[in-house]
Design a protein around this motif. Structure first.
Motif, PDB file in Angstrom:
ATOM      1  N   ILE A  96      45.417  37.216  44.772  1.00  0.00           N
ATOM      2  CA  ILE A  96      44.663  36.508  43.725  1.00  0.00           C
ATOM      3  C   ILE A  96      43.637  37.449  43.092  1.00  0.00           C
ATOM      4  CG2 ILE A  96      42.835  34.765  43.473  1.00  0.00           C
ATOM      5  CD1 ILE A  96      44.648  32.843  45.006  1.00  0.00           C
ATOM      6  N   GLU A  97      42.984  38.244  43.933  1.00  0.00           N
ATOM      7  CA  GLU A  97      42.028  39.207  43.386  1.00  0.00           C
ATOM      8  C   GLU A  97      42.761  40.203  42.483  1.00  0.00           C
ATOM      9  OE1 GLU A  97      39.914  41.680  46.191  1.00  0.00           O
ATOM     10  OE2 GLU A  97      38.711  42.599  44.590  1.00  0.00           O
ATOM     11  N   ASN A  98      43.910  40.668  42.969  1.00  0.00           N
ATOM     12  CA  ASN A  98      44.720  41.611  42.208  1.00  0.00           C
ATOM     13  C   ASN A  98      45.126  41.032  40.837  1.00  0.00           C
ATOM     14  OD1 ASN A  98      46.441  43.769  41.585  1.00  0.00           O
ATOM     15  ND2 ASN A  98      48.188  42.699  42.504  1.00  0.00           N
ATOM     16  N   ARG A  99      45.521  39.760  40.838  1.00  0.00           N
ATOM     17  CA  ARG A  99      45.899  39.124  39.566  1.00  0.00           C
ATOM     18  C   ARG A  99      44.698  39.067  38.628  1.00  0.00           C
ATOM     19  NH1 ARG A  99      49.556  33.991  41.637  1.00  0.00           N
ATOM     20  NH2 ARG A  99      51.034  35.268  42.806  1.00  0.00           N
ATOM     21  N   CYS A 100      43.534  38.721  39.182  1.00  0.00           N
ATOM     22  CA  CYS A 100      42.321  38.646  38.350  1.00  0.00           C
ATOM     23  C   CYS A 100      42.042  40.016  37.720  1.00  0.00           C
ATOM     24  CB  CYS A 100      41.113  38.202  39.170  1.00  0.00           C
ATOM     25  SG  CYS A 100      41.156  36.467  39.651  1.00  0.00           S
ATOM     26  N   VAL A 101      42.131  41.085  38.529  1.00  0.00           N
ATOM     27  CA  VAL A 101      41.860  42.432  38.004  1.00  0.00           C
ATOM     28  C   VAL A 101      42.834  42.729  36.851  1.00  0.00           C
ATOM     29  CG1 VAL A 101      41.953  44.910  38.520  1.00  0.00           C
ATOM     30  CG2 VAL A 101      40.820  43.354  40.110  1.00  0.00           C
ATOM     31  N   ASN A 102      44.095  42.378  37.042  1.00  0.00           N
ATOM     32  CA  ASN A 102      45.087  42.603  35.987  1.00  0.00           C
ATOM     33  C   ASN A 102      44.770  41.816  34.719  1.00  0.00           C
ATOM     34  OD1 ASN A 102      47.849  44.182  36.673  1.00  0.00           O
ATOM     35  ND2 ASN A 102      46.832  43.495  38.524  1.00  0.00           N
ATOM     36  N   MET A 103      44.378  40.552  34.896  1.00  0.00           N
ATOM     37  CA  MET A 103      44.055  39.717  33.736  1.00  0.00           C
ATOM     38  C   MET A 103      42.865  40.297  32.971  1.00  0.00           C
ATOM     39  SD  MET A 103      44.399  35.954  35.419  1.00  0.00           S
ATOM     40  CE  MET A 103      45.971  35.315  35.991  1.00  0.00           C
ATOM     41  N   ILE A 104      41.874  40.755  33.740  1.00  0.00           N
ATOM     42  CA  ILE A 104      40.658  41.285  33.118  1.00  0.00           C
ATOM     43  C   ILE A 104      40.967  42.609  32.407  1.00  0.00           C
ATOM     44  CG2 ILE A 104      38.338  42.183  33.606  1.00  0.00           C
ATOM     45  CD1 ILE A 104      38.305  40.103  35.973  1.00  0.00           C
ATOM     46  N   ALA A 105      41.762  43.457  33.069  1.00  0.00           N
ATOM     47  CA  ALA A 105      42.119  44.746  32.460  1.00  0.00           C
ATOM     48  C   ALA A 105      42.848  44.500  31.137  1.00  0.00           C
ATOM     49  CB  ALA A 105      42.985  45.555  33.410  1.00  0.00           C
ATOM     50  N   SER A 106      43.676  43.491  31.109  1.00  0.00           N
ATOM     51  CA  SER A 106      44.408  43.203  29.877  1.00  0.00           C
ATOM     52  C   SER A 106      43.464  42.636  28.812  1.00  0.00           C
ATOM     53  CB  SER A 106      45.587  42.279  30.209  1.00  0.00           C
ATOM     54  OG  SER A 106      45.713  41.239  29.310  1.00  0.00           O
ATOM     55  N   LEU A 107      42.514  41.809  29.252  1.00  0.00           N
ATOM     56  CA  LEU A 107      41.512  41.270  28.322  1.00  0.00           C
ATOM     57  C   LEU A 107      40.693  42.395  27.680  1.00  0.00           C
ATOM     58  CD1 LEU A 107      40.437  38.380  27.567  1.00  0.00           C
ATOM     59  CD2 LEU A 107      38.725  38.690  29.346  1.00  0.00           C
ATOM     60  N   TRP A 108      40.461  43.453  28.459  1.00  0.00           N
ATOM     61  CA  TRP A 108      39.660  44.589  27.972  1.00  0.00           C
ATOM     62  C   TRP A 108      40.538  45.707  27.410  1.00  0.00           C
ATOM     63  CZ3 TRP A 108      36.137  44.737  32.960  1.00  0.00           C
ATOM     64  CH2 TRP A 108      35.283  43.602  32.938  1.00  0.00           C
ATOM     65  N   HIS A 109      41.817  45.392  27.169  1.00  0.00           N
ATOM     66  CA  HIS A 109      42.747  46.322  26.520  1.00  0.00           C
ATOM     67  C   HIS A 109      42.960  47.636  27.265  1.00  0.00           C
ATOM     68  CE1 HIS A 109      41.368  43.606  23.261  1.00  0.00           C
ATOM     69  NE2 HIS A 109      42.643  43.609  22.979  1.00  0.00           N
ATOM     70  N   ALA A 110      43.210  47.529  28.570  1.00  0.00           N
ATOM     71  CA  ALA A 110      43.618  48.728  29.321  1.00  0.00           C
ATOM     72  C   ALA A 110      44.911  49.215  28.666  1.00  0.00           C
ATOM     73  CB  ALA A 110      43.847  48.362  30.775  1.00  0.00           C
ATOM     74  N   GLN A 324      34.312  32.543  45.684  1.00  0.00           N
ATOM     75  CA  GLN A 324      33.993  32.874  44.288  1.00  0.00           C
ATOM     76  C   GLN A 324      35.200  33.459  43.560  1.00  0.00           C
ATOM     77  OE1 GLN A 324      31.472  32.395  46.188  1.00  0.00           O
ATOM     78  NE2 GLN A 324      30.002  31.503  44.769  1.00  0.00           N
ATOM     79  N   LEU A 325      35.960  34.266  44.296  1.00  0.00           N
ATOM     80  CA  LEU A 325      37.183  34.842  43.718  1.00  0.00           C
ATOM     81  C   LEU A 325      38.168  33.737  43.346  1.00  0.00           C
ATOM     82  CD1 LEU A 325      38.328  37.672  46.158  1.00  0.00           C
ATOM     83  CD2 LEU A 325      37.702  37.841  43.761  1.00  0.00           C
ATOM     84  N   ILE A 326      38.282  32.787  44.265  1.00  0.00           N
ATOM     85  CA  ILE A 326      39.201  31.669  44.053  1.00  0.00           C
ATOM     86  C   ILE A 326      38.707  30.854  42.852  1.00  0.00           C
ATOM     87  CG2 ILE A 326      40.251  29.621  45.145  1.00  0.00           C
ATOM     88  CD1 ILE A 326      40.829  31.720  47.132  1.00  0.00           C
ATOM     89  N   GLY A 327      37.387  30.705  42.746  1.00  0.00           N
ATOM     90  CA  GLY A 327      36.804  29.987  41.615  1.00  0.00           C
ATOM     91  C   GLY A 327      37.117  30.699  40.309  1.00  0.00           C
ATOM     92  N   GLN A 328      37.042  32.035  40.336  1.00  0.00           N
ATOM     93  CA  GLN A 328      37.350  32.812  39.122  1.00  0.00           C
ATOM     94  C   GLN A 328      38.817  32.617  38.730  1.00  0.00           C
ATOM     95  OE1 GLN A 328      35.140  35.746  37.384  1.00  0.00           O
ATOM     96  NE2 GLN A 328      36.356  34.380  36.089  1.00  0.00           N
ATOM     97  N   TYR A 329      39.674  32.671  39.739  1.00  0.00           N
ATOM     98  CA  TYR A 329      41.112  32.525  39.469  1.00  0.00           C
ATOM     99  C   TYR A 329      41.409  31.122  38.942  1.00  0.00           C
ATOM    100  CZ  TYR A 329      46.162  32.829  40.132  1.00  0.00           C
ATOM    101  OH  TYR A 329      47.521  32.830  39.931  1.00  0.00           O
ATOM    102  N   TYR A 330      40.745  30.130  39.534  1.00  0.00           N
ATOM    103  CA  TYR A 330      40.911  28.751  39.046  1.00  0.00           C
ATOM    104  C   TYR A 330      40.579  28.685  37.549  1.00  0.00           C
ATOM    105  CZ  TYR A 330      39.864  23.902  37.937  1.00  0.00           C
ATOM    106  OH  TYR A 330      39.827  22.683  37.304  1.00  0.00           O
ATOM    107  N   ASN A 331      39.440  29.247  37.177  1.00  0.00           N
ATOM    108  CA  ASN A 331      39.043  29.207  35.770  1.00  0.00           C
ATOM    109  C   ASN A 331      40.065  29.895  34.875  1.00  0.00           C
ATOM    110  OD1 ASN A 331      36.716  27.806  36.250  1.00  0.00           O
ATOM    111  ND2 ASN A 331      35.315  29.511  35.919  1.00  0.00           N
ATOM    112  N   PHE A 332      40.561  31.052  35.310  1.00  0.00           N
ATOM    113  CA  PHE A 332      41.547  31.771  34.496  1.00  0.00           C
ATOM    114  C   PHE A 332      42.795  30.911  34.285  1.00  0.00           C
ATOM    115  CE2 PHE A 332      39.972  36.317  35.751  1.00  0.00           C
ATOM    116  CZ  PHE A 332      38.934  36.182  34.832  1.00  0.00           C
TER     117      PHE A 332
END
Ligand code: PLP
Length: 466
Positions: A96-110, A324-332
């Protein structure tokens, strides 16, 4: 005994909390009490200790989230017991943390042709610490290769004087010179005319701020990127940019997707953001992402065993709850891009509404009208005739429960006192209208009041400003 022969459980159940033994005595506050007390009584006692504390949702001082959906809260309370660092016991949480990092990297145009790396942290402070360390280690490697005596001088970090305190901590902890570019009346964010004068071969990096904590103003990262490009073209001692997007990182991509501040700019090598600010999670979760693993020196990456394999970890903190990580993933998952956009755009509209209403009073000069980060920031007009200060206005608003901080700008401008209202997702138009009513009433009351005027100019902080 009060209830005669009943069994103990029943007695405890029936006994009114405020008639109980524990409620009768003043329990020791700075050492443990000898005997345990009933859970429901303890609950009441502890809750009551906080009765007179501010209501978080009326706290207009904080960027930190004060509302999450009940489903998110339920998920988070069910996962409080998971240790985020224990990747072999909780491989799904690691994923789940890994997915969040990927989502964020894509949001920031990695970029496709690079290999981004990132991690969750407790907040932006830890994230900035990591980004700063990566810059320091990378600088040292580059400089040593070029034959520079890296021990001859302290390395330095270039940033505007409107930095958040975490950068001061970073510099103290790791023995770095903090090179501040002073802000002034004309340059309320990083001064692009002078920034490159502060850079030399001992500079580990330049920090651009997307959303200065004091005023919400953005540093112009796009122009900064161009200046760095020109600088790097004429020296071997390259310098790069880290963007402290603690609040803007989860706001700007949704509200101003065309603004260039992220990995679309070549010299931006790392970015941090607080999940608990516009990422809409309760404190504390933060994120840091490097555009390519090349910018994260190997010495800072530690391998932990994970399902028989190895997983890199780079955070400073070790054990902490995964909730908190789970909360972040829930929001995403729950909001998606459009959901975040809808929430933030509405938040933005409310900030604009507040700014307009505050402008109508004709006694304030607006410094941020909600156009950069959804916050309103203003000072008293120099010519307005009145015998009260923004500190008095803060006091007056507090009578109605609103916490609105007043504080001076950073060092070079610390004779300017401002007030700041941070609008968050849970601050709806109805609350905003109520606030404006109380705001106008407070001003009328102050205008009519007989105040003993502060003869001495005070510089003080009221409410916290992060
Ligand atoms: C809030 C803030 C920080 C610190 O973030 P935390 O998540 O509270 O640790 C750092 N930089 C900026 C610009 C901020 O606004």
């Amino acid at each position: 005994m009060l209830y005669g022969k009943r069994d103990r459980d029943e007695v405890e159940f029936l006994e009114p909390i405020f008639g109980s033994e524990s409620e009768k005595v003043d329990l020791p506050k700075y050492k443990l009490n000898d005997e345990p007390i009933e859970p429901r009584t303890a609950f009441q006692l502890v809750q009551d200790e906080m009765l007179d504390e501010g209501n978080a949702r009326l706290n207009l001082a904080t960027f930190c989230q004060t509302y999450m959906e009940p489903e998110a809260v339920e998920l988070m309370s069910r996962t409080l017991d998971k240790n985020a660092v224990d990747k072999s016991e909780y491989p799904r949480t690691a994923e789940i943390e890994n997915r969040c990092v990927n989502m964020i990297a894509s949001l920031w145009h990695a970029q496709e042709n690079e290999a981004f790396m990132g991690t969750s942290t407790i907040g932006s402070s830890e994230a900035c610490m990591l980004a700063g360390l990566a810059m320091k280690f990378s600088w040292r490697k580059r400089a040593e290769k070029l034959g520079l005596d890296t021990a001859a001088k302290k390395p330095n970090l270039v940033i505007s004087s409107a930095y958040q305190v975490c950068w001061e901590k970073f510099c103290v902890y790791w023995d770095i010179e903090l090179r501040e570019i002073p802000i002034d009346e004309k340059h309320l964010s990083i001064n692009l005319n002078t920034v490159m004068d502060y850079v030399d071969e001992y500079t580990i990096g330049i920090v651009g701020i997307l959303g200065i904590t004091y005023t919400g103003r953005y540093d112009d990262i796009r122009t900064l990127n161009e200046l760095v490009e020109v600088y790097n073209a004429q020296t071997e001692y390259k310098v790069y940019i880290h963007v402290d997007a603690a609040s803007g990182g989860f706001y700007t991509p949704f509200v101003e997707p065309d603004l260039l501040w992220d990995f679309r700019l070549e010299n931006v090598i790392s970015i941090n953001a607080s999940g608990h600010k516009y990422g809409l999670v309760y404190p504390g979760v933060g994120w840091v992402v490097w555009r390519d693993k090349h910018y994260l020196p190997k010495e800072l990456v530690f391998e932990v065993s994970y399902l028989g394999g190895e997983l890199p970890t780079m955070a400073i903190n070790f054990s902490h709850s995964a909730a908190q990580l789970i909360g972040q993933y829930y929001n995403f998952v729950r909001y998606g891009f459009n959901g975040y956009q809808a929430i933030h755009e509405r938040t933005h509209e409310i900030a604009v509404f507040l700014a307009k209403e505050i402008q109508k009073t004709d006694i304030f000069e607006i410094i941020n009208d909600g156009s950069q980060l959804p916050l309103v920031c203003y000072k008293l007009k120099a010519d307005a005739e009145r015998e009260w200060t923004l500190y008095d206005l803060s006091d007056r608003l507090l009578m109605k429960g609103w916490q609105v901080p007043a504080y001076p700008l950073p060092k070079s401008m610390d004779t300017t006192v401002i007030q700041r209202i941070v609008v968050r997702g849970d601050f709806g138009m109805n609350i905003a209208a109520d606030f404006i009513e109380d705001f106008n009433e407070a001003i009328t009351a102050l205008n009519n009041a007989h105040l003993v005027y502060h003869k001495q100019k005070e510089i003080k902080k009221y409410g916290f400003s992060h």
